[in-house]
Design an enzyme around this catalytic site. Structure first.
Site, PDB file in Angstrom:
ATOM      1  N   CYS A  77       0.867  -1.179   0.000  1.00  0.00           N
ATOM      2  CA  CYS A  77       0.000   0.000   0.000  1.00  0.00           C
ATOM      3  C   CYS A  77       0.901   1.226   0.000  1.00  0.00           C
ATOM      4  CB  CYS A  77      -0.905   0.006   1.222  1.00  0.00           C
ATOM      5  SG  CYS A  77      -1.870   1.509   1.372  1.00  0.00           S
ATOM      6  N   CYS A 228      -5.164   5.752  -4.308  1.00  0.00           N
ATOM      7  CA  CYS A 228      -4.468   4.486  -4.065  1.00  0.00           C
ATOM      8  C   CYS A 228      -3.030   4.671  -4.530  1.00  0.00           C
ATOM      9  CB  CYS A 228      -5.151   3.348  -4.831  1.00  0.00           C
ATOM     10  SG  CYS A 228      -4.227   1.787  -4.786  1.00  0.00           S
TER      11      CYS A 228
END
Length: 326
Positions: A77, A228
């Site tokens: 991430c 993201c």
């Protein structure tokens, strides 16, 4: 149990940080998933896109594990890694560090502010693979580079890559971006389907100008997010492959949560990406959790003052997008 946590965000992609280095927490795998679904519930007193567990590492300065709001674990991430980078660097008095993730040990470093008084970190996004088996994507070919997938669209072209999270990227025009087709495709490939057995992150990318793009992402395990990090990195790489941007040059990536910068590096057809952006703390909270009854209460919450400064960056980014017709 009582848990001390920090809520923070990278480009509006928000997380709860739980420090397992200085706290004597001991969670089972099932408990990590339960904590994510419980604490990240948007209808609760906390709410987030996921939990970042910050742990000791025997091969790096710290270790990051990421659990999405649905309880699934992500291999990487990018936005979360910036928060972990800040936490580990500040805790250990470092300007740069290495963080262990599921697939690789990644370099991170503190950087000059991307916007006045917005704390900024750079993180390495790698490894990069274009092999469909690494996503996986079940097509009778080795890779997919700016090609159609007839089961998904007769009009759009897609590029598939893992960074190492799986991504499906389509460069679109404004009409396609605003059409609602992204939601239809994203839900199809993240429910039981023949193409992506493990689901996939789906991004629509609009080229704004040389050196500037807009990225909108449906994130596997989360849904549409403000941003993201791995998707913005993958999207920057795809625009370089299509000669809309250049390797080794800054790409300003706009998103619904603000703006980051990406720099794509190429070494003998091997790629990596630097992701540069905010690592903003929102508040610190003490939470009493009962996993058996799946309930929790917030016993105290102390706000940080950083969010108001970040909102200035966000407002400038939104103004830029409005001028671009988005």
């Amino acid at each position: 149990m009582q848990i001390d946590l920090i809520k923070g965000h990278g480009s509006g992609n928000d997380f709860l940080l739980i420090d397992e280095i200085t706290n004597a927490y001991s969670f089972s795998e099932g408990e990590r998933a339960k904590l994510a679904t419980l604490l990240c519930d948007r209808d609760s007193d906390l709410g987030a896109d996921g939990i970042l567990f910050i742990m000791n590492s025997d091969q790096a300065d710290g270790k990051m594990r990421v659990f999405n709001s649905d309880g699934s674990e992500a291999s990487m991430c990018g936005n979360g890694l910036r928060l972990v980078a800040r936490y580990v660097c500040e805790m250990k008095g470092l300007n740069e560090a290495t963080i262990e993730t599921m697939k690789a040990n990644l370099k991170v470093s503190e950087q000059k502010d991307i916007y006045p008084d917005v704390i900024t970190y750079q993180v390495e996004i790698s490894p990069v693979s274009f092999l469909l088996e690494d996503l996986p994507l079940k097509l009778n070919q080795a890779n997919l580079l700016n090609e159609k997938i007839s089961e998904l669209s007769q009009e759009l072209t897609f590029t598939a890559l893992a960074v190492p999270n799986p991504h499906l990227i389509s460069i679109v025009n404004t009409e396609q971006l605003q059409s609602g087709v992204q939601k239809v495709i994203s839900e199809k490939v993240n429910n039981p389907n023949q193409l992506f057995p493990d689901g996939v992150n789906v991004s629509f990318v609009k080229n704004l100008a040389e050196g500037s793009i807009y990225v909108n992402t449906f994130e596997r395990g989360v849904g549409f997010t403000n941003a993201c990090g791995t998707a913005m990195s993958a999207s920057s790489l795809v625009t370089c492959l299509q000669e809309l941007n250049n390797v080794e040059e800054i790409v300003n990536v706009y998103n619904n949560g603000g703006r980051v910068q990406c720099v794509v590096h190429e070494d003998d057809e091997n790629y990596s990406i630097d992701l540069i952006g905010n690592a903003t703390y929102m508040y610190q909270a003490y939470v009493d959790v009962d996993l058996e009854s799946e309930t929790f209460s917030v016993s105290s919450k102390e706000e940080f003052t950083e969010q108001s400064t970040y909102e200035k960056l966000q407002a400038d980014a939104q103004d830029f997008l409005k001028k671009a017709g988005l």
